[in-house]
Design a protein around this motif. Structure first.
Motif, PDB file in Angstrom:
ATOM      1  N   PHE A  99       9.957  54.271  43.080  1.00  0.00           N
ATOM      2  CA  PHE A  99       9.766  53.238  42.057  1.00  0.00           C
ATOM      3  C   PHE A  99       9.010  53.801  40.855  1.00  0.00           C
ATOM      4  CE2 PHE A  99       9.738  49.638  45.428  1.00  0.00           C
ATOM      5  CZ  PHE A  99      11.114  49.731  45.510  1.00  0.00           C
ATOM      6  N   GLU A 100       7.976  54.600  41.146  1.00  0.00           N
ATOM      7  CA  GLU A 100       7.177  55.170  40.051  1.00  0.00           C
ATOM      8  C   GLU A 100       8.027  56.093  39.187  1.00  0.00           C
ATOM      9  OE1 GLU A 100       4.236  54.114  39.176  1.00  0.00           O
ATOM     10  OE2 GLU A 100       4.538  52.717  40.846  1.00  0.00           O
ATOM     11  N   ASP A 133       6.647  55.584  52.023  1.00  0.00           N
ATOM     12  CA  ASP A 133       5.904  56.278  50.969  1.00  0.00           C
ATOM     13  C   ASP A 133       6.831  56.749  49.861  1.00  0.00           C
ATOM     14  OD1 ASP A 133       3.620  55.866  52.258  1.00  0.00           O
ATOM     15  OD2 ASP A 133       3.422  57.910  53.075  1.00  0.00           O
ATOM     16  N   ASN A 134       7.936  57.362  50.294  1.00  0.00           N
ATOM     17  CA  ASN A 134       8.876  57.889  49.310  1.00  0.00           C
ATOM     18  C   ASN A 134       9.519  56.783  48.492  1.00  0.00           C
ATOM     19  OD1 ASN A 134       8.596  60.602  49.421  1.00  0.00           O
ATOM     20  ND2 ASN A 134      10.261  60.937  50.897  1.00  0.00           N
ATOM     21  N   ASP A 176      12.251  65.044  37.802  1.00  0.00           N
ATOM     22  CA  ASP A 176      12.062  63.695  37.247  1.00  0.00           C
ATOM     23  C   ASP A 176      12.783  63.516  35.910  1.00  0.00           C
ATOM     24  OD1 ASP A 176      10.549  65.369  35.760  1.00  0.00           O
ATOM     25  OD2 ASP A 176       8.706  64.175  35.835  1.00  0.00           O
ATOM     26  N   GLU A 177      13.807  64.346  35.713  1.00  0.00           N
ATOM     27  CA  GLU A 177      14.497  64.332  34.433  1.00  0.00           C
ATOM     28  C   GLU A 177      15.908  63.772  34.589  1.00  0.00           C
ATOM     29  OE1 GLU A 177      14.850  68.259  32.819  1.00  0.00           O
ATOM     30  OE2 GLU A 177      16.028  67.571  31.114  1.00  0.00           O
ATOM     31  N   PRO A 178      16.245  62.688  33.885  1.00  0.00           N
ATOM     32  CA  PRO A 178      17.620  62.199  33.963  1.00  0.00           C
ATOM     33  C   PRO A 178      18.559  63.119  33.193  1.00  0.00           C
ATOM     34  CG  PRO A 178      16.330  60.796  32.506  1.00  0.00           C
ATOM     35  CD  PRO A 178      15.395  61.812  33.073  1.00  0.00           C
ATOM     36  N   LEU A 206      12.219  63.927  46.129  1.00  0.00           N
ATOM     37  CA  LEU A 206      12.704  62.842  45.265  1.00  0.00           C
ATOM     38  C   LEU A 206      13.241  63.406  43.961  1.00  0.00           C
ATOM     39  CD1 LEU A 206       9.980  60.141  45.828  1.00  0.00           C
ATOM     40  CD2 LEU A 206      12.354  60.034  46.520  1.00  0.00           C
ATOM     41  N   LEU A 207      14.412  62.897  43.566  1.00  0.00           N
ATOM     42  CA  LEU A 207      15.073  63.378  42.354  1.00  0.00           C
ATOM     43  C   LEU A 207      15.566  62.187  41.559  1.00  0.00           C
ATOM     44  CD1 LEU A 207      17.324  65.837  44.304  1.00  0.00           C
ATOM     45  CD2 LEU A 207      15.520  66.611  42.791  1.00  0.00           C
TER      46      LEU A 207
END
Lengths: 239, 263
Positions: free
Chosen positions: B206-207, B200-201, B11-13, B159-160
């Motif tokens: 979005f989150e 779901d993904n 979750d890190e840009p 998800l990335l």
């Protein structure tokens, strides 16, 4: 329960919440959404009692009634001249407002102002569709001959003029140049060639360094150095 | 088989650098670098719009132009000029920025935004939108908020945030979802998808996007404030002194006096 979220003179970006609560009033550069006041421009916050407003720091010139501007003649029409105002909109100068003398209908308009001429004019009206009307009847409104032109950011024009004209008067006294500052960011300078360059440099310096304290003194020091003569202190020096 | 990311968290840009006011002759400009993707945006206007039939008498229009520089790609030369892809991205950029911009004060005019990418490593439309949003604010235009943009990817259902080119080209099931968000309200102004993602993904994406947007918003805000920070010390009394717009040239006496002074 109203609360201010920013301080006076803070820099804010669009979308930043400035205040919460109905005790504050949104003014220029801000809008209300629910009970919050939000910035819609990039600018400097000014809190004036209950009123929260912004002073913009950037952006192009937008014609306003009552402004005195320096424009460039770009076209000749049947009943007047079209003037570029250094904004998104060109302005119309009709023959009846063009000069203190009477210009007959059908006269050769190039006799008065030709394409490419610079004129000092005052905005008399701006419509909702941004049709701008100019007048050149009035003191100081005239055609400019010779000299040179400097462009400055419109938002910096008050700095170039200074408090009650102190800054521009100082440059004029030091260099002996004629200077006309248009509200649209065009500055016209005329004098002896070396002095013109000196005045132009001083104006550029003001535009660049206007945010650093002691501007008047630094400009004064610069002018004294380049012109090589002492400047008697101008009456207004708040720095 | 789940995908394992090297070097940063899911979750890190990538590392972000942003600047405002990088192009002196433009009315406003912005620079946005995320990882190896770099975007410059220059704003010109509001200015006169031609051809005349494109003018809107109710409000000004926004015109965006997205352009990858010939040497910006990964190996191959990008053919200069507009192509199908760049036209589409110009159009979505326009639509991502238009909702925050209020050009009601500028009828019949245009605001031009030119986005140039000297170096790309995936996520270029998002970088372009972020740079353009900085540039529009720098140009002093009326906006209700900034716009932040990031791409969320999915590799084999992992998800990335912010895929780079190697991840986008991964052999497997890859999806890429560029988002643009108005940070204060959380409204989406751009949503595209390339690849396949289940429902779901998509909502999880979005989150993740909303979290990454917060980081980007801070960087954009600081970029703009840094440019103008020193101006906070302006003597504000001066800022309002617009009354004496044009000073008449000096009286003849003082002119001759100063000339004598020179001699």
């Amino acid at each position: 329960m109203s609360e201010l979220l920013t301080k006076d003179k803070d820099i804010v970006v669009p979308g930043e919440i400035l205040a919460v609560g109905m005790d504050f009033l949104p003014s220029y550069g801000t809008y209300r959404e629910g009970d919050r006041i939000i910035a819609n421009k990039l600018g400097l916050v000014r809190i004036d009692g209950k009123v929260v407003k912004l002073i913009s720091l950037s952006g192009r010139y937008n014609p306003k009634r009552g402004d005195t501007i320096i424009g460039n003649v770009i076209d000749l029409a049947i009943s007047g001249w079209r003037i570029d105002t250094n904004s998104a909109y060109s302005a119309m100068l009709s023959i009846k407002d063009a000069s203190s003398e009477y210009i007959a209908r059908g006269a050769d308009l190039t006799q008065y102002y030709d394409i490419g001429d610079l004129v000092v004019a005052k905005i008399v009206n701006v419509t909702s569709q941004k049709l701008v009307d100019l007048t050149m009847r009035g003191p100081g409104l005239r055609k400019l001959d010779g000299g040179r032109v400097v462009n400055v950011n419109t938002n910096k024009v008050p700095r170039v003029i200074g408090k009650a004209g102190s800054m521009v008067t100082m440059i004029k006294r030091a260099t002996g140049c004629n200077i006309v500052v248009g509200q649209n960011g065009i500055v016209w300078v005329q004098g002896e060639p070396e002095m013109e360059i000196c005045a132009v440099d001083a104006i550029k310096m003001i535009e660049k360094d206007s945010h650093i304290n002691g501007l008047t003194n630094r400009i004064k020091a610069y002018l004294e150095k380049t012109t090589g003569k002492k400047i008697d202190t101008v009456e207004v020096s708040s720095q | 088989m789940t995908y394992k990311r090297e070097g940063r968290k899911n979750d890190e840009p990538r590392k972000i650098i942003a600047k405002a006011g990088v192009i002196p002759r433009a009315d406003g400009s912005g620079y946005f670098k995320i990882g190896n993707t770099e975007a410059y945006a220059a704003v010109y206007g509001p200015r006169n719009l031609f051809p005349k039939f494109k003018q809107d008498p109710k409000k000004g229009i926004l015109r965006c132009n997205y352009n990858m520089m010939p040497f910006s790609g990964m190996g191959n030369r990008v053919r200069p000029g507009a192509n199908r892809r760049s036209k589409e991205i110009s159009m979505v950029t326009e639509k991502a920025l238009a909702p925050v911009l209020d050009l009601g004060d500028y009828p019949n005019s245009v605001v031009d935004v030119f986005i140039e990418l000297p170096q790309t490593d995936a996520g270029s439309r998002c970088a372009g939108i972020c740079a353009a949003s900085i540039a529009l604010a720098d140009a002093g235009l009326t906006m209700k908020d900034l716009v932040c943009s990031i791409a969320i990817g999915s590799i084999n259902d992992t998800l990335l945030v912010d895929l780079d080119y190697d991840e986008e080209a991964y052999e497997g099931s890859v999806a890429d979802i560029p988002l643009a968000v108005i940070p204060r309200t959380g409204e989406l102004t751009l949503l595209q998808m390339d690849g396949v993602v289940d429902k779901d993904n998509l909502f999880k994406a979005f989150e993740l996007g909303k979290k990454a947007i917060k980081i980007i918003y801070e960087v954009q805000k600081n970029a703009l404030k840094d440019k103008y920070k020193q101006e906070a010390s302006i003597k504000t009394g001066k800022a309002e002194d617009k009354s004496s717009a044009v000073k008449k040239e000096e009286s003849d006496e003082s002119k001759t006096a100063s000339k004598e002074g020179q001699k």
